[in-house]
Design a protein around this motif. Structure first.
Motif, short mmCIF file in Angstrom:
data_model
loop_
_atom_site.label_atom_id
_atom_site.label_comp_id
_atom_site.label_asym_id
_atom_site.label_seq_id
_atom_site.Cartn_x
_atom_site.Cartn_y
_atom_site.Cartn_z
N GLN A 55 15.63 85.19 17.70
CA GLN A 55 14.95 84.69 18.88
C GLN A 55 15.94 84.68 19.78
OE1 GLN A 55 12.83 81.07 17.73
NE2 GLN A 55 14.76 79.80 18.45
N CYS A 56 15.27 84.51 20.96
CA CYS A 56 16.13 84.21 22.25
C CYS A 56 17.20 82.95 22.21
CB CYS A 56 15.31 84.20 23.57
SG CYS A 56 16.20 84.21 24.94
N ASN B 249 10.12 82.50 23.03
CA ASN B 249 10.04 82.30 21.84
C ASN B 249 8.55 82.37 20.94
OD1 ASN B 249 12.95 83.08 21.51
ND2 ASN B 249 13.33 80.79 21.65
N CYS C 93 20.62 86.51 20.24
CA CYS C 93 19.28 86.91 19.72
C CYS C 93 19.67 87.62 18.22
CB CYS C 93 18.44 87.70 20.50
SG CYS C 93 18.89 89.11 21.27
N ASP D 165 15.26 78.44 25.00
CA ASP D 165 13.86 78.04 24.22
C ASP D 165 13.28 77.09 25.16
OD1 ASP D 165 12.18 78.24 22.14
OD2 ASP D 165 12.92 76.42 21.21
#
Length: 204
Positions: free
Chosen positions: A58-59, A67, A53, A62
């Motif tokens: 973001q992670c 997210n 991340c 998904d």
């Protein structure tokens, strides 16, 4: 201005939603837009500490709402997170999502006003409330208070609608969130100074 309200219950229109809707209605009365986002009841991942991340913003995973939640939180002016109480704690799926949302936010949620609310049949609310507030305090997010701890009681939405004190707490939270958002907007003050991080470790 817009406030995102996250419904962390597996039930889309249950007790937690009823409390969040009371806040949303109050915010709307102040001319503030709202969105109630339901996390659903599908499978969610826990954080695996991969560190991706930091590069992605973001992670890395998904395939669940994490997210999307982060994107909505970044776009909102304020955030309210609501959860039912399970074993004196928030919904585990919600916490798994929030662990990843806040860790992958990479400082983009700083100074965004936030609040937590919890719903229980009887007890466990203060422990769950405390758990959710920790996400805000570690991310420098001002916590919006009410007149009491932010919880409603009841086994069904109809029960919650009979909890006059609980609903008043939700309305007070809505009024206070509106006041703080408008104060921030009119004040136009720069963000506080952020010192470089320091870590203390006494283990040699």
């Amino acid at each position: 201005m817009k406030v995102l309200l996250i419904n962390g219950s597996p039930h889309e229109k249950g007790c937690t939603y009823t409390a969040l809707n009371e806040i949303a209605t109050t915010l709307n009365s102040h001319g503030i837009d709202t969105q109630i986002y339901h996390i659903g009841n599908g499978p969610v991942r826990g954080c695996i500490a991969c560190g991706r991340c930091n590069q992605l913003g973001q992670c890395a995973f998904d395939d669940d709402p994490a997210n999307e939640i982060l994107s909505l939180m970044r776009a909102a002016d304020g955030v309210v997170i609501g959860s039912p109480v399970y074993y004196a704690a928030p919904n585990g799926a919600l916490c798994a999502l929030l662990d990843r949302v806040f860790y992958s936010s990479c400082g983009t949620l700083l100074f965004k006003p936030a609040a937590a609310i919890v719903s229980a049949r009887r007890s466990g609310t203060t422990a769950a409330f405390d758990r959710l507030n920790k996400y805000f305090t570690i991310n420098r997010m001002p916590i919006v208070s009410s007149q009491y701890w932010n919880g409603v009681h009841g086994f069904t939405p109809d029960d919650v609608r009979k909890d006059e004190e609980g609903l008043q707490i939700m309305r007070t939270l809505g009024h206070n969130m509106a006041w703080l958002l408008k104060s921030i907007k009119s004040g136009k003050q720069p963000f506080p100074i952020i010192e470089p991080g320091k870590g203390t470790n006494f283990i040699k």
